[in-house]
Write a protein that holds these residues in place. Structure first.
Motif, PDB file in Angstrom:
ATOM      1  N   LEU A  79      90.423 -16.642 -49.634  1.00 46.90           N
ATOM      2  CA  LEU A  79      89.797 -17.299 -50.783  1.00 46.90           C
ATOM      3  C   LEU A  79      88.391 -17.783 -50.430  1.00 46.90           C
ATOM      4  O   LEU A  79      87.464 -17.673 -51.247  1.00 46.90           O
ATOM      5  CB  LEU A  79      90.660 -18.468 -51.265  1.00 46.90           C
ATOM      6  CG  LEU A  79      91.975 -18.083 -51.936  1.00 46.90           C
ATOM      7  CD1 LEU A  79      92.829 -19.315 -52.160  1.00 46.90           C
ATOM      8  CD2 LEU A  79      91.727 -17.341 -53.227  1.00 46.90           C
ATOM      9  N   ASP A  80      88.240 -18.320 -49.216  1.00 47.72           N
ATOM     10  CA  ASP A  80      86.917 -18.753 -48.780  1.00 47.72           C
ATOM     11  C   ASP A  80      85.939 -17.579 -48.791  1.00 47.72           C
ATOM     12  O   ASP A  80      84.785 -17.719 -49.199  1.00 47.72           O
ATOM     13  CB  ASP A  80      86.968 -19.369 -47.379  1.00 47.72           C
ATOM     14  CG  ASP A  80      87.642 -20.730 -47.354  1.00 47.72           C
ATOM     15  OD1 ASP A  80      87.864 -21.310 -48.439  1.00 47.72           O
ATOM     16  OD2 ASP A  80      87.944 -21.215 -46.246  1.00 47.72           O
ATOM     17  N   GLU A  81      86.381 -16.412 -48.362  1.00 50.64           N
ATOM     18  CA  GLU A  81      85.517 -15.234 -48.353  1.00 50.64           C
ATOM     19  C   GLU A  81      85.154 -14.821 -49.778  1.00 50.64           C
ATOM     20  O   GLU A  81      84.011 -14.449 -50.051  1.00 50.64           O
ATOM     21  CB  GLU A  81      86.193 -14.072 -47.618  1.00 50.64           C
ATOM     22  CG  GLU A  81      85.458 -12.752 -47.713  1.00 50.64           C
ATOM     23  CD  GLU A  81      84.019 -12.769 -47.179  1.00 50.64           C
ATOM     24  OE1 GLU A  81      83.290 -11.790 -47.439  1.00 50.64           O
ATOM     25  OE2 GLU A  81      83.615 -13.744 -46.509  1.00 50.64           O
ATOM     26  N   LEU A  82      86.106 -14.902 -50.694  1.00 50.66           N
ATOM     27  CA  LEU A  82      85.800 -14.574 -52.092  1.00 50.66           C
ATOM     28  C   LEU A  82      84.779 -15.551 -52.676  1.00 50.66           C
ATOM     29  O   LEU A  82      83.866 -15.142 -53.400  1.00 50.66           O
ATOM     30  CB  LEU A  82      87.078 -14.575 -52.932  1.00 50.66           C
ATOM     31  CG  LEU A  82      88.029 -13.420 -52.682  1.00 50.66           C
ATOM     32  CD1 LEU A  82      89.329 -13.633 -53.455  1.00 50.66           C
ATOM     33  CD2 LEU A  82      87.393 -12.094 -53.057  1.00 50.66           C
ATOM     34  N   ILE A  83      84.936 -16.824 -52.364  1.00 48.64           N
ATOM     35  CA  ILE A  83      83.965 -17.821 -52.835  1.00 48.64           C
ATOM     36  C   ILE A  83      82.592 -17.526 -52.254  1.00 48.64           C
ATOM     37  O   ILE A  83      81.589 -17.528 -52.956  1.00 48.64           O
ATOM     38  CB  ILE A  83      84.423 -19.254 -52.467  1.00 48.64           C
ATOM     39  CG1 ILE A  83      85.671 -19.631 -53.259  1.00 48.64           C
ATOM     40  CG2 ILE A  83      83.299 -20.260 -52.717  1.00 48.64           C
ATOM     41  CD1 ILE A  83      86.361 -20.884 -52.752  1.00 48.64           C
ATOM     42  N   ARG A  84      82.556 -17.252 -50.943  1.00 45.37           N
ATOM     43  CA  ARG A  84      81.286 -16.986 -50.277  1.00 45.37           C
ATOM     44  C   ARG A  84      80.598 -15.758 -50.872  1.00 45.37           C
ATOM     45  O   ARG A  84      79.388 -15.729 -51.058  1.00 45.37           O
ATOM     46  CB  ARG A  84      81.519 -16.772 -48.783  1.00 45.37           C
ATOM     47  CG  ARG A  84      80.231 -16.653 -47.975  1.00 45.37           C
ATOM     48  CD  ARG A  84      80.477 -16.024 -46.604  1.00 45.37           C
ATOM     49  NE  ARG A  84      81.021 -14.688 -46.666  1.00 45.37           N
ATOM     50  CZ  ARG A  84      80.308 -13.586 -46.958  1.00 45.37           C
ATOM     51  NH1 ARG A  84      79.040 -13.663 -47.249  1.00 45.37           N
ATOM     52  NH2 ARG A  84      80.888 -12.405 -46.973  1.00 45.37           N
ATOM     53  N   ALA A  85      81.377 -14.740 -51.215  1.00 49.78           N
ATOM     54  CA  ALA A  85      80.808 -13.478 -51.686  1.00 49.78           C
ATOM     55  C   ALA A  85      80.497 -13.477 -53.187  1.00 49.78           C
ATOM     56  O   ALA A  85      79.822 -12.573 -53.667  1.00 49.78           O
ATOM     57  CB  ALA A  85      81.758 -12.337 -51.354  1.00 49.78           C
ATOM     58  N   THR A  86      80.997 -14.455 -53.923  1.00 51.43           N
ATOM     59  CA  THR A  86      80.797 -14.496 -55.367  1.00 51.43           C
ATOM     60  C   THR A  86      79.525 -15.268 -55.699  1.00 51.43           C
ATOM     61  O   THR A  86      79.412 -16.456 -55.400  1.00 51.43           O
ATOM     62  CB  THR A  86      82.007 -15.154 -56.065  1.00 51.43           C
ATOM     63  OG1 THR A  86      83.187 -14.428 -55.716  1.00 51.43           O
ATOM     64  CG2 THR A  86      81.833 -15.157 -57.568  1.00 51.43           C
ATOM     65  N   GLN A  87      78.605 -14.572 -56.339  1.00 48.48           N
ATOM     66  CA  GLN A  87      77.346 -15.215 -56.711  1.00 48.48           C
ATOM     67  C   GLN A  87      77.628 -16.273 -57.779  1.00 48.48           C
ATOM     68  O   GLN A  87      78.366 -16.044 -58.726  1.00 48.48           O
ATOM     69  CB  GLN A  87      76.375 -14.174 -57.245  1.00 48.48           C
ATOM     70  CG  GLN A  87      74.975 -14.686 -57.396  1.00 48.48           C
ATOM     71  CD  GLN A  87      74.004 -13.550 -57.737  1.00 48.48           C
ATOM     72  OE1 GLN A  87      74.413 -12.487 -58.151  1.00 48.48           O
ATOM     73  NE2 GLN A  87      72.730 -13.820 -57.545  1.00 48.48           N
ATOM     74  N   MET A  93      83.347 -25.415 -52.199  1.00 46.10           N
ATOM     75  CA  MET A  93      84.779 -25.189 -52.371  1.00 46.10           C
ATOM     76  C   MET A  93      85.394 -24.527 -51.134  1.00 46.10           C
ATOM     77  O   MET A  93      86.603 -24.531 -50.968  1.00 46.10           O
ATOM     78  CB  MET A  93      85.034 -24.301 -53.594  1.00 46.10           C
ATOM     79  CG  MET A  93      84.515 -24.901 -54.893  1.00 46.10           C
ATOM     80  SD  MET A  93      85.239 -26.495 -55.249  1.00 46.10           S
ATOM     81  CE  MET A  93      86.715 -25.979 -56.042  1.00 46.10           C
ATOM     82  N   ILE A  94      84.529 -23.956 -50.267  1.00 45.06           N
ATOM     83  CA  ILE A  94      85.029 -23.335 -49.043  1.00 45.06           C
ATOM     84  C   ILE A  94      85.654 -24.415 -48.161  1.00 45.06           C
ATOM     85  O   ILE A  94      85.104 -25.491 -47.988  1.00 45.06           O
ATOM     86  CB  ILE A  94      83.889 -22.593 -48.305  1.00 45.06           C
ATOM     87  CG1 ILE A  94      83.424 -21.397 -49.157  1.00 45.06           C
ATOM     88  CG2 ILE A  94      84.325 -22.154 -46.919  1.00 45.06           C
ATOM     89  CD1 ILE A  94      82.236 -20.655 -48.594  1.00 45.06           C
ATOM     90  N   SER A  95      86.826 -24.116 -47.635  1.00 48.76           N
ATOM     91  CA  SER A  95      87.586 -25.028 -46.765  1.00 48.76           C
ATOM     92  C   SER A  95      87.948 -26.333 -47.466  1.00 48.76           C
ATOM     93  O   SER A  95      88.077 -27.379 -46.842  1.00 48.76           O
ATOM     94  CB  SER A  95      86.829 -25.326 -45.466  1.00 48.76           C
ATOM     95  OG  SER A  95      86.698 -24.142 -44.716  1.00 48.76           O
ATOM     96  N   LEU A  96      88.133 -26.272 -48.760  1.00 49.16           N
ATOM     97  CA  LEU A  96      88.507 -27.453 -49.531  1.00 49.16           C
ATOM     98  C   LEU A  96      89.853 -28.026 -49.067  1.00 49.16           C
ATOM     99  O   LEU A  96      90.094 -29.224 -49.163  1.00 49.16           O
ATOM    100  CB  LEU A  96      88.582 -27.087 -51.020  1.00 49.16           C
ATOM    101  CG  LEU A  96      88.664 -28.229 -52.020  1.00 49.16           C
ATOM    102  CD1 LEU A  96      87.407 -29.094 -51.935  1.00 49.16           C
ATOM    103  CD2 LEU A  96      88.823 -27.681 -53.430  1.00 49.16           C
ATOM    104  N   GLU A  97      90.692 -27.164 -48.511  1.00 43.24           N
ATOM    105  CA  GLU A  97      92.009 -27.614 -48.049  1.00 43.24           C
ATOM    106  C   GLU A  97      91.917 -28.620 -46.914  1.00 43.24           C
ATOM    107  O   GLU A  97      92.884 -29.327 -46.622  1.00 43.24           O
ATOM    108  CB  GLU A  97      92.884 -26.420 -47.635  1.00 43.24           C
ATOM    109  CG  GLU A  97      92.409 -25.683 -46.408  1.00 43.24           C
ATOM    110  CD  GLU A  97      91.331 -24.635 -46.683  1.00 43.24           C
ATOM    111  OE1 GLU A  97      90.966 -23.931 -45.745  1.00 43.24           O
ATOM    112  OE2 GLU A  97      90.842 -24.535 -47.837  1.00 43.24           O
ATOM    113  N   ASP A  98      90.750 -28.720 -46.279  1.00 45.01           N
ATOM    114  CA  ASP A  98      90.567 -29.695 -45.199  1.00 45.01           C
ATOM    115  C   ASP A  98      90.072 -31.048 -45.700  1.00 45.01           C
ATOM    116  O   ASP A  98      89.853 -31.955 -44.916  1.00 45.01           O
ATOM    117  CB  ASP A  98      89.568 -29.150 -44.168  1.00 45.01           C
ATOM    118  CG  ASP A  98      90.095 -27.901 -43.477  1.00 45.01           C
ATOM    119  OD1 ASP A  98      91.322 -27.778 -43.320  1.00 45.01           O
ATOM    120  OD2 ASP A  98      89.274 -27.038 -43.110  1.00 45.01           O
TER     121      ASP A  98
END
Length: 122
Positions: A79-87, A93-98
């Motif tokens: 999911l983090d990769e999808l967020i990173r790759a989505t313009q 939101m990346i690593s929100l689980e932390d």
């Protein structure tokens, strides 16, 4: 020690979900049931199955938790990769689980506000 546990847990996790493992467990239960008359359905006969199933259940809890933790971590990374790759996606939101519970509550309220202000919102 950790690497060995990971290897054993991964192997056991895969084996535990196989049809052959289920059939093996079923066969053991049938053998135990059929041995009942031979042992006179004694307390010891019952104790064997109770103790065995308790031990297996106890150990399986740790294996299942390890498998779930690994799967959840892999899913979060995807999911983090999808967020990173989505313009246009929010990188925060990346690593929100932390995040802490309070931080998650802030993000939830923000998305609730966005949802409520969206066209056609309830």
């Amino acid at each position: 020690m950790s690497k060995m546990f990971e290897a054993v847990a991964q192997w056991a996790g895969h084996r535990a979900g196989c049809a052959s493992t289920f059939l093996g467990a079923l066969a053991l239960i049938l053998v135990w049931m059929l041995s009942g008359p031979f042992f006179g359905f004694s307390d010891t006969w019952q104790l064997i199955i109770n103790t065995s199933t308790t031990i297996v259940t106890f150990l399986m809890v740790f294996l299942m938790q390890n498998t779930q933790n690994r799967d959840t971590r892999a899913l979060q990374l995807k999911l983090d990769e999808l967020i990173r790759a989505t313009q246009g996606a929010e990188d925060r939101m990346i690593s929100l689980e932390d995040s802490t519970e309070e931080q998650l509550d802030v993000v939830k309220r923000r998305f609730d506000t966005l949802r409520d202000s969206a066209p056609g919102a309830r």
